[in-house]
Motif scaffolding. Structure first.
Motif, mmCIF file in Angstrom:
data_model
loop_
_atom_site.group_PDB
_atom_site.id
_atom_site.type_symbol
_atom_site.label_atom_id
_atom_site.label_comp_id
_atom_site.label_asym_id
_atom_site.label_seq_id
_atom_site.Cartn_x
_atom_site.Cartn_y
_atom_site.Cartn_z
ATOM 1 N N ARG A 177 3.845 12.044 -5.358
ATOM 2 C CA ARG A 177 2.445 11.618 -5.209
ATOM 3 C C ARG A 177 1.977 11.795 -3.766
ATOM 4 O O ARG A 177 0.846 12.212 -3.518
ATOM 5 C CB ARG A 177 2.263 10.175 -5.662
ATOM 6 N N VAL A 178 2.852 11.496 -2.824
ATOM 7 C CA VAL A 178 2.495 11.681 -1.411
ATOM 8 C C VAL A 178 2.274 13.165 -1.123
ATOM 9 O O VAL A 178 1.305 13.543 -0.449
ATOM 10 C CB VAL A 178 3.579 11.090 -0.493
ATOM 11 N N ARG A 179 3.152 14.012 -1.638
ATOM 12 C CA ARG A 179 2.970 15.457 -1.457
ATOM 13 C C ARG A 179 1.645 15.923 -2.063
ATOM 14 O O ARG A 179 0.907 16.709 -1.463
ATOM 15 C CB ARG A 179 4.130 16.224 -2.096
ATOM 16 N N GLY A 180 1.356 15.455 -3.277
ATOM 17 C CA GLY A 180 0.112 15.831 -3.926
ATOM 18 C C GLY A 180 -1.101 15.352 -3.152
ATOM 19 O O GLY A 180 -2.108 16.070 -3.027
ATOM 20 N N PHE A 181 -1.011 14.150 -2.618
ATOM 21 C CA PHE A 181 -2.114 13.596 -1.830
ATOM 22 C C PHE A 181 -2.351 14.426 -0.566
ATOM 23 O O PHE A 181 -3.493 14.745 -0.216
ATOM 24 C CB PHE A 181 -1.808 12.142 -1.466
ATOM 25 N N ALA A 219 0.884 -1.172 0.000
ATOM 26 C CA ALA A 219 0.000 0.000 0.000
ATOM 27 C C ALA A 219 0.914 1.212 0.000
ATOM 28 O O ALA A 219 1.936 1.231 0.698
ATOM 29 C CB ALA A 219 -0.910 0.008 1.221
ATOM 30 N N ASP A 220 0.567 2.220 -0.784
ATOM 31 C CA ASP A 220 1.425 3.400 -0.857
ATOM 32 C C ASP A 220 1.385 4.205 0.430
ATOM 33 O O ASP A 220 2.426 4.597 0.968
ATOM 34 C CB ASP A 220 1.004 4.275 -2.040
ATOM 35 N N VAL A 221 0.182 4.476 0.901
ATOM 36 C CA VAL A 221 -0.004 5.164 2.182
ATOM 37 C C VAL A 221 -1.178 4.499 2.882
ATOM 38 O O VAL A 221 -1.933 3.735 2.285
ATOM 39 C CB VAL A 221 -0.272 6.682 2.012
ATOM 40 N N ASP A 223 -2.380 13.115 25.472
ATOM 41 C CA ASP A 223 -2.756 13.656 24.174
ATOM 42 C C ASP A 223 -2.000 12.925 23.065
ATOM 43 O O ASP A 223 -0.821 12.586 23.223
ATOM 44 C CB ASP A 223 -2.435 15.153 24.130
ATOM 45 N N ASN A 224 -2.687 12.677 21.966
ATOM 46 C CA ASN A 224 -2.049 12.080 20.792
ATOM 47 C C ASN A 224 -2.960 12.279 19.588
ATOM 48 O O ASN A 224 -4.118 12.668 19.733
ATOM 49 C CB ASN A 224 -1.751 10.591 21.005
ATOM 50 N N ALA A 225 -2.430 12.030 18.403
ATOM 51 C CA ALA A 225 -3.232 12.134 17.186
ATOM 52 C C ALA A 225 -3.994 10.833 16.986
ATOM 53 O O ALA A 225 -3.391 9.762 16.934
ATOM 54 C CB ALA A 225 -2.337 12.411 15.983
ATOM 55 N N GLU A 226 -5.308 10.931 16.874
ATOM 56 C CA GLU A 226 -6.108 9.712 16.728
ATOM 57 C C GLU A 226 -5.819 9.015 15.405
ATOM 58 O O GLU A 226 -5.563 7.815 15.379
ATOM 59 C CB GLU A 226 -7.602 10.063 16.804
ATOM 60 N N LEU A 227 -5.882 9.760 14.308
ATOM 61 C CA LEU A 227 -5.622 9.171 13.003
ATOM 62 C C LEU A 227 -4.501 9.928 12.303
ATOM 63 O O LEU A 227 -4.473 11.167 12.310
ATOM 64 C CB LEU A 227 -6.874 9.207 12.128
ATOM 65 N N VAL A 228 -3.587 9.176 11.702
ATOM 66 C CA VAL A 228 -2.480 9.766 10.959
ATOM 67 C C VAL A 228 -2.386 9.079 9.605
ATOM 68 O O VAL A 228 -2.950 8.004 9.385
ATOM 69 C CB VAL A 228 -1.134 9.623 11.711
ATOM 70 N N ILE A 229 -1.679 9.728 8.699
ATOM 71 C CA ILE A 229 -1.408 9.157 7.381
ATOM 72 C C ILE A 229 0.046 8.700 7.367
ATOM 73 O O ILE A 229 0.950 9.494 7.629
ATOM 74 C CB ILE A 229 -1.666 10.188 6.274
ATOM 75 N N ILE A 230 0.254 7.415 7.124
ATOM 76 C CA ILE A 230 1.614 6.881 7.149
ATOM 77 C C ILE A 230 2.084 6.550 5.735
ATOM 78 O O ILE A 230 1.298 6.209 4.853
ATOM 79 C CB ILE A 230 1.737 5.639 8.051
ATOM 80 N N ALA A 231 3.387 6.677 5.537
ATOM 81 C CA ALA A 231 4.021 6.373 4.253
ATOM 82 C C ALA A 231 5.310 5.603 4.529
ATOM 83 O O ALA A 231 5.688 5.373 5.684
ATOM 84 C CB ALA A 231 4.304 7.656 3.480
#
Length: 337
Positions: A240-244, A88-90, A218-226
């Motif tokens: 592509r990640v930057r564009g996304f 998976a890309d991200v 405190d923490n981030a509930e959802l993050v985008i991983i690469a």
């Protein structure tokens, strides 16, 4: 741009190491392989993903030269493995699980916060007698099976001064609401007030114990991983990640500016899951979460020092072995300027 949602089983993805995720789609459109980015979700489409689907709905991704393919998860714990393997890309994941994965040597890094505040709450029926964490002693609290839930529940119990072993915690995967409404359990953990909380409140009187009330950090509930190695070595992937991320930022801005746009974007993706009134309430509740301090947040930005502090909490509570610095599991380098 026509969005494609792929329902490939996670086990199939793990096995097919040489097969592109895009091959699971039978749709054909004008995008090219160079544009495509596979995005593994953490859950079925829901208003926590409003920035993603609003971006797709408004054409923001197309404007930034990326064509995301949103993939439904077979198992919520597989995100880091699949991104690390390049299958998976991200992916949409959790801060806790991202730090844990990095500590285990998986090749992942968080490139942006999707939901920057904790949502994991304990929800119970109002007639359960549970008003504070202390009241959980001797109760059955269902969880969804993420790796950190048991450690978090133990911490909540110790902080409240009760015996963690007195709390039974069955794993019901994605059946949290059903478990509570059918009285199989006294409470559910890992429920989101803007999702499960809205659904349950339409059916019964509930009490929501927020992460702050439970004493959670405190923490981030959802993050985008690469994949950080790919980000460094593959310029096209990094672009592509930057564009996304740039498109997702515009999607969040559009949703915050006009929640009705987010409702329109989410309606086809959640058809059969939420009725229109429920979806509207969930979107409004999610917008309120994102505007926690009353202002429109800057999308995705993460504080490495906060990640380091949270990793220390994880280590203190038996979730981490070794000396990983949590700050190394996150970067803001690919977010829009």
């Amino acid at each position: 741009m026509k969005n494609r949602i792929l329902a490939c089983a996670a086990a199939t993805l793990v096995a097919a190491t040489t097969v592109s995720l895009a091959s699971c789609s039978s749709d054909a459109d004008s995008s090219t392989d160079a544009d495509q980015l596979s995005v593994l979700l953490d859950w079925n489409p829901n208003p926590d993903h409003l920035a993603l689907y609003t971006a797709d709905h408004t054409g923001a991704y197309e404007d930034h030269g990326v064509d995301p393919e949103f993939i439904l998860p077979g198992n919520t714990a597989d995100a880091a493995k699949l991104v690390s393997l390049g299958q998976a890309d991200v992916a949409v994941s959790y801060e806790t699980d991202t730090i844990l994965a990095a500590s285990q040597g998986l090749d992942v890094v968080s490139v942006g916060a999707l939901i920057p505040t904790p949502l994991n709450s304990i929800i119970t029926k109002s007639d359960s007698g549970i008003r504070t964490a202390k009241d959980l002693a001797g109760k059955t609290v269902a969880g969804s099976g993420t790796p950190s839930q048991q450690a978090s529940m133990d911490y909540i119990a110790r902080t409240a001064g009760i015996d963690p072993d007195s709390i039974e915690m069955p794993n019901v995967q994605q059946n949290l609401n059903q478990a509570l409404l059918s009285d199989q359990v006294d409470a559910i953990a890992g429920a989101y007030p803007n999702i499960e909380g809205v659904e349950l409140a339409e059916k019964t009187d509930i009490t929501v114990l927020s992460p702050e009330e439970l004493g959670m950090p405190d923490n981030a509930e959802l993050v985008i991983i690469a994949n950080p190695t790919r980000l460094k070595e593959d310029a096209a992937y990094a672009d592509r990640v930057r564009g996304f991320l740039a498109g997702t930022a515009e999607g969040q801005d559009a949703a915050l500016a006009d929640p009705d746009t987010a409702v329109d974007a989410m309606t086809p993706e959640t058809k059969g899951a939420y009725d229109p009134d429920t979806l509207t309430k969930m979107v409004d509740a999610t917008v309120a979460v994102l505007r926690k301090d009353g202002t429109a947040p800057l999308f995705g930005v993460q504080d490495p020092a906060d990640w380091a502090e949270y990793a220390d909490w994880m280590r203190d509570n038996g979730l981490l072995d070794g000396g990983i610095d949590g700050a190394t599991a996150t970067t803001n380098d690919y977010l829009p300027a």
